[in-house]
Motif scaffolding. Structure first.
Motif, PDB file in Angstrom:
ATOM      1  N   ALA A 190       0.825  -1.206   0.000  1.00 43.29           N
ATOM      2  CA  ALA A 190       0.000   0.000   0.000  1.00 43.29           C
ATOM      3  C   ALA A 190       0.860   1.258   0.000  1.00 43.29           C
ATOM      4  O   ALA A 190       0.570   2.226  -0.715  1.00 43.29           O
ATOM      5  CB  ALA A 190      -0.925  -0.003   1.213  1.00 43.29           C
ATOM      6  N   CYS A 191       1.931   1.251   0.787  1.00 51.78           N
ATOM      7  CA  CYS A 191       2.788   2.442   0.875  1.00 51.78           C
ATOM      8  C   CYS A 191       3.465   2.757  -0.453  1.00 51.78           C
ATOM      9  O   CYS A 191       3.682   3.933  -0.787  1.00 51.78           O
ATOM     10  CB  CYS A 191       3.822   2.257   1.965  1.00 51.78           C
ATOM     11  SG  CYS A 191       3.131   2.098   3.625  1.00 51.78           S
ATOM     12  N   ARG A 192       3.801   1.734  -1.199  1.00 52.44           N
ATOM     13  CA  ARG A 192       4.452   1.957  -2.496  1.00 52.44           C
ATOM     14  C   ARG A 192       3.525   2.596  -3.516  1.00 52.44           C
ATOM     15  O   ARG A 192       3.970   3.046  -4.578  1.00 52.44           O
ATOM     16  CB  ARG A 192       5.000   0.631  -3.026  1.00 52.44           C
ATOM     17  CG  ARG A 192       6.255   0.175  -2.284  1.00 52.44           C
ATOM     18  CD  ARG A 192       6.642  -1.243  -2.614  1.00 52.44           C
ATOM     19  NE  ARG A 192       7.945  -1.598  -2.041  1.00 52.44           N
ATOM     20  CZ  ARG A 192       8.313  -2.822  -1.689  1.00 52.44           C
ATOM     21  NH1 ARG A 192       7.450  -3.844  -1.840  1.00 52.44           N
ATOM     22  NH2 ARG A 192       9.507  -3.054  -1.178  1.00 52.44           N
ATOM     23  N   GLN A 193       2.247   2.676  -3.212  1.00 52.08           N
ATOM     24  CA  GLN A 193       1.304   3.364  -4.084  1.00 52.08           C
ATOM     25  C   GLN A 193       1.327   4.878  -3.883  1.00 52.08           C
ATOM     26  O   GLN A 193       0.668   5.610  -4.613  1.00 52.08           O
ATOM     27  CB  GLN A 193      -0.114   2.831  -3.837  1.00 52.08           C
ATOM     28  CG  GLN A 193      -0.299   1.363  -4.134  1.00 52.08           C
ATOM     29  CD  GLN A 193      -1.656   0.843  -3.697  1.00 52.08           C
ATOM     30  OE1 GLN A 193      -2.646   1.568  -3.679  1.00 52.08           O
ATOM     31  NE2 GLN A 193      -1.704  -0.434  -3.333  1.00 52.08           N
ATOM     32  N   VAL A 194       2.087   5.346  -2.870  1.00 52.82           N
ATOM     33  CA  VAL A 194       2.133   6.773  -2.544  1.00 52.82           C
ATOM     34  C   VAL A 194       3.574   7.264  -2.669  1.00 52.82           C
ATOM     35  O   VAL A 194       4.339   7.239  -1.702  1.00 52.82           O
ATOM     36  CB  VAL A 194       1.594   7.037  -1.131  1.00 52.82           C
ATOM     37  CG1 VAL A 194       1.491   8.545  -0.882  1.00 52.82           C
ATOM     38  CG2 VAL A 194       0.232   6.378  -0.935  1.00 52.82           C
ATOM     39  N   VAL A 287      -6.022  -5.444   6.339  1.00 51.15           N
ATOM     40  CA  VAL A 287      -4.772  -5.145   5.653  1.00 51.15           C
ATOM     41  C   VAL A 287      -5.036  -4.113   4.549  1.00 51.15           C
ATOM     42  O   VAL A 287      -5.986  -4.253   3.772  1.00 51.15           O
ATOM     43  CB  VAL A 287      -4.156  -6.426   5.052  1.00 51.15           C
ATOM     44  CG1 VAL A 287      -2.902  -6.099   4.250  1.00 51.15           C
ATOM     45  CG2 VAL A 287      -3.830  -7.420   6.174  1.00 51.15           C
ATOM     46  N   ALA A 288      -4.181  -3.086   4.495  1.00 54.00           N
ATOM     47  CA  ALA A 288      -4.319  -2.052   3.479  1.00 54.00           C
ATOM     48  C   ALA A 288      -4.054  -2.641   2.093  1.00 54.00           C
ATOM     49  O   ALA A 288      -3.045  -3.302   1.876  1.00 54.00           O
ATOM     50  CB  ALA A 288      -3.346  -0.917   3.749  1.00 54.00           C
ATOM     51  N   VAL A 289      -4.980  -2.404   1.179  1.00 61.75           N
ATOM     52  CA  VAL A 289      -4.843  -2.933  -0.170  1.00 61.75           C
ATOM     53  C   VAL A 289      -4.795  -1.839  -1.224  1.00 61.75           C
ATOM     54  O   VAL A 289      -4.281  -2.053  -2.327  1.00 61.75           O
ATOM     55  CB  VAL A 289      -5.966  -3.931  -0.511  1.00 61.75           C
ATOM     56  CG1 VAL A 289      -5.864  -5.167   0.383  1.00 61.75           C
ATOM     57  CG2 VAL A 289      -7.349  -3.287  -0.380  1.00 61.75           C
ATOM     58  N   GLN A 290      -5.308  -0.657  -0.920  1.00 59.82           N
ATOM     59  CA  GLN A 290      -5.321   0.420  -1.911  1.00 59.82           C
ATOM     60  C   GLN A 290      -5.235   1.762  -1.213  1.00 59.82           C
ATOM     61  O   GLN A 290      -5.979   2.027  -0.261  1.00 59.82           O
ATOM     62  CB  GLN A 290      -6.588   0.365  -2.767  1.00 59.82           C
ATOM     63  CG  GLN A 290      -6.592   1.355  -3.918  1.00 59.82           C
ATOM     64  CD  GLN A 290      -7.792   1.153  -4.822  1.00 59.82           C
ATOM     65  OE1 GLN A 290      -8.729   0.427  -4.491  1.00 59.82           O
ATOM     66  NE2 GLN A 290      -7.774   1.785  -5.988  1.00 59.82           N
TER      67      GLN A 290
END
Length: 311
Positions: A190-194, A287-290
C-alpha cells in the motif's frame, strides 16, 4: 478529542507521520514511546528529543525497548545513515527536549488503564507493544485499535520476503496478532502506491519558513534513498498509516488472516496474508490494499508545510 499513542523509531518518515497526526486539532497525542529500529535506541532517543524541541511537541517522550524480544538488534543505518535521517542540507538542531522519567512500558500501561478503546499508531518494530501485552495481557481489552506501518502482502524491502519493521522483531508481531487486539496493517504494497519526488521537496522549500526549509532538506534526503540523483520516486511509508488513521477515504482495507514467519532461512519476518476469508481462515487483521495517493500525499505535505489539509 480522540486519544492516540504513537510508538516510533524516529526516522524522517516517522517525523512526517507524527506531524500529520498533530496537524489534526481533534486528535490528542497522549504519549510517544520510542523503540530501537532505524537506529539503536540512543539514536532514536536523540532524534525524538530533537524533534520535540524544534517542533514544540507537548506529548511526553518515553524510552522503550533497546532490542527485540529475541535475538540481536538489526538497524537500517546502512540505508538511512548513522543517525537514521538522511538530509540534503539542514538537520534537526542539536537542542534536545527531555525524556519523561517513566519508561515506555510503564507509561503505556498507565495510559491504557485510564483509557477505553485506545488507539495506538505503531511506526516501527512492535517490540514495545508486544512486551506490554506479555506483561499485562489484561490491557489488551483497553486497545480499540492498533494501526501499524509494517509487513507486506507482497515482496519485502529488508529482505526479498520481509519488510524491515517486521524483520527486526517478528516475534513481537506474532505476540500482537495473537493478543486479539483489533489490528490494521499498512504494509509495503500500500505504501508503495504513494510516491514522493524531488518536486515535492522543492514545493515545500518554496514556502520559505524555517520549518519548511528544514523539512524540505530532510524530504529530499529521503527521496534520494531511492536513487542518489533523485530521478526515482520514493515510497512514503509511515505517513500512509497516519493518513489511514485520520481519513477513512485515504486507504482501503480488506479483512485477512496475517501470520508472521519466525523460522524460515530466507523468509523470517515475512507476513503471510491469507485473503480467502472465511473459507481458508478467520480474519485477525485488516490489511491495506489500496491507497489514494493524491489524498494521502496532499494531507502529509500540507502538514509538513504547516498548513490545513485540503481534505
Amino acid at each position: 478529542m480522540r486519544p492516540v499513542w504513537i510508538d516510533t523509531d524516529a526516522g524522517f518518515d516517522d517525523l512526517a507521520a507524527i506531524l500529520t497526526v498533530l496537524a489534526r486539532p481533534d486528535i490528542a497525542v497522549d504519549g510517544i514511546s520510542l523503540v530501537a529500529g532505524n537506529t539503536p535506541l540512543d539514536g532514536v532517543v536523540r532524534n525524538a528529543c530533537r524533534m520535540k524541541a524544534f517542533f514544540g511537541w507537548r506529548a511526553p517522550l518515553h524510552a522503550g525497548r533497546d532490542r527485540p524480544l529475541l535475538g540481536p538488534l538489526v538497524t537500517a543505518q546502512d540505508v538511512l545513515g548513522e543517525d537514521g535521517m538522511r538530509t540534503a542540507g539542514r538537520s534537526l538542531p542539536d537542542e534536545q527536549a527531555p525524556l519523561d522519567g517513566r519508561n515506555a512500558l510503564a507509561a503505556m500501561a498507565a495510559w491504557l488503564e485510564r483509557s477505553e478503546a485506545a488507539t495506538v499508531l505503531a511506526l516501527g518494530p512492535l517490540t514495545n507493544l508486544a512486551a506490554l501485552l506479555l506483561a499485562r495481557p489484561d490491557l489488551a481489552a483497553r486497545i480499540g485499535e492498533v494501526m501499524w506501518m509494517g509487513g507486506s502482502a507482497d515482496r519485502g524491502n529488508h529482505t526479498a520476503a520481509a519488510e524491515f519493521n517486521a524483520f527486526v522483531d517478528p516475534e513481537a508481531v506474532a505476540v500482537v496478532l495473537g493478543s486479539g487486539v483489533p489490528f490494521r496493517m499498512v504494509g509495503l504494497d500500500a505504501c508503495r502506491q504513494v510516491p514522493v519526488r524531488l518536486a515535492d521537496a522543492a514545493a515545500l522549500r518554496a514556502c520559505g519558513t524555517p520549518r519548511a526549509l528544514l523539512l524540505a532538506d530532510l524530504l529530499e534526503g529521503y527521496v534520494r534513498i531511492a536513487s542518489p540523483d533523485g530521478s526515482r520516486p520514493m515510497a512514503l511509508y509511515d505517513p500512509v498509516a497516519a493518513a489511514a488513521l485520520l481519513d477513512a477515504q485515504a486507504v482501503r482495507f480488506d479483512p485477512m488472516h496475517v501470520a508472521v514467519e519466525l523460522a524460515g532461512t530466507h523468509t523470517r519476518g515475512m507476513t503471510v496474508c491469507e485473503w480467502r476469508i472465511p473459507r481458508k481462515a478467520e480474519a485477525n487483521a485488516r490489511v491495506a490494499v489500496q491507497a489514494d495517493a493524491d489524498r494521502v500525499r496532499g494531507r502529509v505535505l500540507a502538514a509538513l508545510a504547516g498548513k490545513e489539509p485540503s481534505q
